[in-house]
Design an enzyme around this catalytic site. Structure first.
Site, PDB file in Angstrom:
ATOM      1  N   HIS A 106       0.864  -1.184   0.000  1.00  0.00           N
ATOM      2  CA  HIS A 106       0.000   0.000   0.000  1.00  0.00           C
ATOM      3  C   HIS A 106       0.902   1.237   0.000  1.00  0.00           C
ATOM      4  O   HIS A 106       1.660   1.467   0.947  1.00  0.00           O
ATOM      5  CB  HIS A 106      -0.907   0.025   1.232  1.00  0.00           C
ATOM      6  CG  HIS A 106      -1.911  -1.087   1.263  1.00  0.00           C
ATOM      7  ND1 HIS A 106      -3.201  -0.944   0.777  1.00  0.00           N
ATOM      8  CD2 HIS A 106      -1.820  -2.363   1.701  1.00  0.00           C
ATOM      9  CE1 HIS A 106      -3.858  -2.079   0.933  1.00  0.00           C
ATOM     10  NE2 HIS A 106      -3.041  -2.958   1.487  1.00  0.00           N
ATOM     11  N   ARG A 171      20.557  -6.399   7.639  1.00  0.00           N
ATOM     12  CA  ARG A 171      21.755  -5.745   7.126  1.00  0.00           C
ATOM     13  C   ARG A 171      22.900  -6.762   7.061  1.00  0.00           C
ATOM     14  O   ARG A 171      22.953  -7.703   7.843  1.00  0.00           O
ATOM     15  CB  ARG A 171      22.156  -4.564   8.024  1.00  0.00           C
ATOM     16  CG  ARG A 171      21.104  -3.470   8.080  1.00  0.00           C
ATOM     17  CD  ARG A 171      21.591  -2.293   8.914  1.00  0.00           C
ATOM     18  NE  ARG A 171      20.557  -1.292   9.096  1.00  0.00           N
ATOM     19  CZ  ARG A 171      20.237  -0.356   8.213  1.00  0.00           C
ATOM     20  NH1 ARG A 171      20.891  -0.305   7.062  1.00  0.00           N
ATOM     21  NH2 ARG A 171      19.284   0.519   8.458  1.00  0.00           N
TER      22      ARG A 171
END
Length: 226
Positions: A106, A171
């Site tokens: 969205h 990460r």
């Protein structure tokens, strides 16, 4: 692109569609009484391109035609894939228990309002990838070949090949040793050593990873499936 139903008839039609989808691709497909080879056959009959059958508790929403799973892939228990947009999983990849792959998105405009109409963003997971338990893969994510993702990570964007990733968002915390062929040496074993060295491996914010990661548990996916 999906739209919210605008009338009782449309809502009823949507509920029936979702109900049928749940019975076929969650209740039946994920049953412990269904062998993996049968799950693979049922998915292919529904329009998917599946070379390896997923495990117990597997759930698929969206279109089976959007799902591609390579050969030598292992999906542990209770893996959920939302295939509103294409989802591709490459050969010899292992998916840990309770991993969630999401493709519906969205958008948010400049004023901070979010779009009530969902759009699909494809997810691509490469070859020889190991994704730890309870990892969430977000819409549009790309996981390149020879990547390990620690348990509980949230994957967004692109994870480059040959690395160990952890955290929220995930990460790169360690490079994995390259081989002469361009892959990595024993991805799972290398990750276990990298994360379980006992030396206090730092997370993406500099703090040590959680106890499970410190002990070398990046979410053991199990053995290769059929």
């Amino acid at each position: 692109m999906t739209h919210s139903p605008s009338s009782p008839t449309a809502r009823l039609r949507e509920d029936l569609t979702y109900g049928t989808e749940h019975v076929l691709f969650s209740t039946l497909l994920g049953s412990a009484l269904i062998p993996r080879v049968v799950r693979r056959a049922l998915l292919n009959l529904a329009g998917a391109h599946v070379g390896s059958g997923p495990g117990v508790g597997f759930a698929l929403t969206g279109s089976a035609r959007n799902l591609t799973i390579g050969t030598g892939v292992f999906c542990n228990k209770h893996v959920s894939i939302e295939a509103v947009a294409p989802v591709t999983i490459g050969d010899d990849t292992a998916i840990g228990m309770q991993v969630l792959v999401v493709t519906s998105h969205h958008g948010i405009d400049a004023a901070g309002d979010w779009d009530r109409t969902a759009s699909g963003r494809a997810v691509a997971i490469g070859e020889r990838v190991w994704i730890g338990a309870r990892t969430m893969v977000l819409p549009g994510a790309v996981v390149e070949d020879d990547v390990v993702v620690a348990a509980g990570a949230v994957v967004a964007g692109r994870l480059r090949s040959g690395g160990l990733y952890a955290g929220v968002p995930a990460r790169r915390i360690r490079d994995l040793r390259p081989t002469e062929s361009g892959g990595v040496t024993d991805v799972a074993a290398t990750a276990a050593v990298a994360v379980g060295s006992g030396a206090g491996v730092p997370g993406p914010d500099g703090a040590p990873l959680d106890a499970a990661a410190q002990n070398g548990s990046v979410g053991n996916p199990g053995s290769v499936g059929s």
